[in-house]
Structures are given as C-alpha cells and as structure tokens.
Design an enzyme around this catalytic site. Structure first.
Site, PDB file in Angstrom:
ATOM      1  N   SER A 117       0.843  -1.197   0.000  1.00 39.69           N
ATOM      2  CA  SER A 117       0.000   0.000   0.000  1.00 39.69           C
ATOM      3  C   SER A 117       0.883   1.255   0.000  1.00 39.69           C
ATOM      4  O   SER A 117       1.671   1.443  -0.929  1.00 39.69           O
ATOM      5  CB  SER A 117      -0.974  -0.061   1.183  1.00 39.69           C
ATOM      6  OG  SER A 117      -2.029   0.861   1.013  1.00 39.69           O
ATOM      7  N   ASP A 257      -9.655  -5.351  -4.552  1.00 37.42           N
ATOM      8  CA  ASP A 257      -8.744  -4.404  -3.912  1.00 37.42           C
ATOM      9  C   ASP A 257      -9.231  -2.964  -4.054  1.00 37.42           C
ATOM     10  O   ASP A 257      -9.714  -2.554  -5.114  1.00 37.42           O
ATOM     11  CB  ASP A 257      -7.369  -4.531  -4.583  1.00 37.42           C
ATOM     12  CG  ASP A 257      -6.208  -4.124  -3.700  1.00 37.42           C
ATOM     13  OD1 ASP A 257      -6.393  -3.253  -2.837  1.00 37.42           O
ATOM     14  OD2 ASP A 257      -5.117  -4.681  -3.900  1.00 37.42           O
ATOM     15  N   HIS A 284      -7.408  -5.969  -0.338  1.00 37.95           N
ATOM     16  CA  HIS A 284      -6.184  -5.186  -0.181  1.00 37.95           C
ATOM     17  C   HIS A 284      -5.062  -5.945   0.517  1.00 37.95           C
ATOM     18  O   HIS A 284      -3.956  -5.427   0.625  1.00 37.95           O
ATOM     19  CB  HIS A 284      -6.519  -3.913   0.611  1.00 37.95           C
ATOM     20  CG  HIS A 284      -5.510  -2.816   0.504  1.00 37.95           C
ATOM     21  ND1 HIS A 284      -5.034  -2.347  -0.700  1.00 37.95           N
ATOM     22  CD2 HIS A 284      -4.886  -2.071   1.469  1.00 37.95           C
ATOM     23  CE1 HIS A 284      -4.174  -1.364  -0.480  1.00 37.95           C
ATOM     24  NE2 HIS A 284      -4.049  -1.184   0.809  1.00 37.95           N
TER      25      HIS A 284
END
Length: 307
Positions: A117, A257, A284
C-alpha cells in the site's frame, strides 16, 4: 533462537533499534542476513500503520532469505512524534529512514524491498532513484496516483448500500468522522475492499488499534480513512517517473482491492521489467487473505530475480 509460529524449523529472530537522527526505528530480522540471498525489507502501509498486519511476509524466511520488518518513525515501536505536523511527515523523511536502516543493518551491497500500500508508494519513490544494492522490488496493493485512488474509492463507495453512503457523506460534511456511526459505516467498505476476512485477523486488528491510539501520521498524510483522503499526500503521484526503475518489479493486487486495476496500471505501463499477479479471492491484503499463495508468488519471484 525462537520457533516462529506455524513453522517446524527454528529460525533466528533479532530485534533492535536503528538510530535515525534523534529518533529510533524499531526493526525485526527473521532469518540470517548473511544467508547468501539478498534480504527482503518490508515497508508497511498507511502512512501511519505498523508492521503487524504485514507480519506474514516473515514466511519468506523459510526460503533461506532473511526478512526485515520495521515500524516507520511515528508508528508502532519506533519513536512517536504526535506534536509534528504536515511539514515534517514527508516522502523524503521516510525514504531517508529506509536508507538509514539499510546501512544500519549492513546490507547495502544487496537487498530487496517489498512495500505494501503506502509502503509500495514509498518503495517506488525509493527505486526511481536507482539506489545502490537494490536487487528487486515488490509493489503490493499500491496506487501510482492518489487522485486515481480517490476517484476509484468514490466509484467503490457508490456500490455500497445507500444508507451507508448517506452516513459517510453526512459525517464528512459535518466533520464528525470520529463518530461511532461513521466508523461503523467505514467498516462496511473495509470488509469489502481492505480485508475480506471477518472478523479481521489479530495481527490486522493490532495495526488498526495502533492507528487509533496514535493517528498522527495517518491523519496528517492520508486522512480519517482509506477513502476520505484529505491529508498532505492527496495530490501525490509517481506517474511519469517510473521508467528509471532499473530492477525487476513484481506487482501484487487483489480482485476486490481498493487499489483497483486502474490504480496499479501505471506501474505496469511504465516500469521496464515488470510482472503483475492479481489474487482472485483477495482485496487489499492477499498476504493475509490468500497467504500461502501470496508467499509462493513472492518467494518464487525473489528466487528467480534476486537469488
């Protein structure tokens, strides 16, 4: 020596602190830094999360490659600085911290980076400089532009139940995003697009709890949650700069995601040596949602490109 959870083999685990100016970066090494394989440095997300939710990447140590987790300054077991503002928390600050940790560990000659991320955003910023010793990069569940991230988050929000959408809008307009009602509505989004394992696993909950106890970095750079991005990073992009990355890159994302295909696509388009795996049952956090499959993909890539 300590027996890691779920493993039958005994793996060396070392913890310590790397001085970073007047601050301290906590780190943990799973495995032997001198095993002969370039170690893997894992950068967590946020900005403002902790290493806990990406703890599963320690599984890579079973391939004979040491894995380094760390808490970025401002978070977890590293120095907290709740008095600092937006001018302090910058990409350059965290990039310099990564360089500092690499040198502290004595691995400058050869290492790999995995960023998840925000960690992947940081990893890409790190890699475009062509740093000495970097052998391979994994960008996991990351956007190349936060404007695209916000646009896609709004598209995903529009698919939520109407009452949830109304609750989110009401509290955002009123500035009451810390209310229990707003947080409950946020959970609906998170359970679709952040982690589809409900209830969330303990290591993921530890990270969410850590953010709640000190949200300085997260609120300053990002905002109150994953889709209401109003912090200092809201206009960040690395599009147009990725072609200078000169190491093999693996992209990871999940079918559900919040880092949608549109968010990830510029990495695939611009990085010269790149491949992309989408995990069909994940959002995610494929490293949690499809842990075994994710570790197999990452481990095989690193063994192929950074043996």
């Amino acid at each position: 020596m300590k027996n890691t959870e779920g493993d039958s083999d005994v793996t060396t685990i070392t913890e310590g602190f790397a001085p970073y100016g007047e601050y301290k970066t906590w780190y943990r090494v799973t495995g032997d830094l001198k095993s002969g394989k370039p170690p893997l440095l894992v950068a967590h997300g946020g900005p403002g999360c902790t290493h806990d939710y990406v703890d599963s990447f320690k599984d890579i140590a079973a391939t004979g490659r040491a894995v380094v987790h760390y808490d970025q300054v401002g978070n977890g077991k590293s120095t907290h600085l709740p008095e600092k503002g937006g001018d302090f928390w910058t990409v350059d600050f965290f990039k310099a911290e990564m360089h500092n940790l690499i040198d502290h560990l004595g691995i400058r000659d050869a290492y790999c980076v995995l960023g998840q991320s925000w960690g992947g955003m940081l990893g890409s910023e790190f890699a475009v400089d062509q740093p000495a010793g970097l052998k391979a990069l994994v960008i996991a569940n990351s956007p190349a532009s936060l404007r695209t991230w916000v646009a896609e988050a709004n598209r995903l929000r529009a698919e939520l139940p109407e009452d949830v959408q109304a609750t989110l809008l009401k509290h955002e307009a009123a500035g009451t995003t810390d209310s229990a009602e707003y947080m409950a509505a946020t959970d609906v989004f998170n359970e679709r697009h952040v982690c589809r394992i409900v209830p969330m696993p303990p290591e993921v909950k530890r990270t969410f709890d850590a953010i709640a106890s000190d949200p300085t970095v997260y609120h300053t750079m990002n905002g109150p949650n994953e889709f209401h991005v109003i912090g200092t990073m809201k206009d960040w992009t690395i599009e147009g700069r990725l072609s200078t990355i000169n190491v093999p890159v693996l992209l990871i994302s999940g079918r559900f995601d919040e880092a949608t295909e549109a968010c990830v696509q510029p990495f695939a388009d611009e990085i010269p040596d790149v491949r992309w795996t989408i995990f069909e049952q994940s959002s995610h956090m494929p490293h949690v949602e499809e842990r075994e499959a994710c570790m197999a993909v990452v481990g095989a890539f690193l063994d192929d490109k950074a043996a």
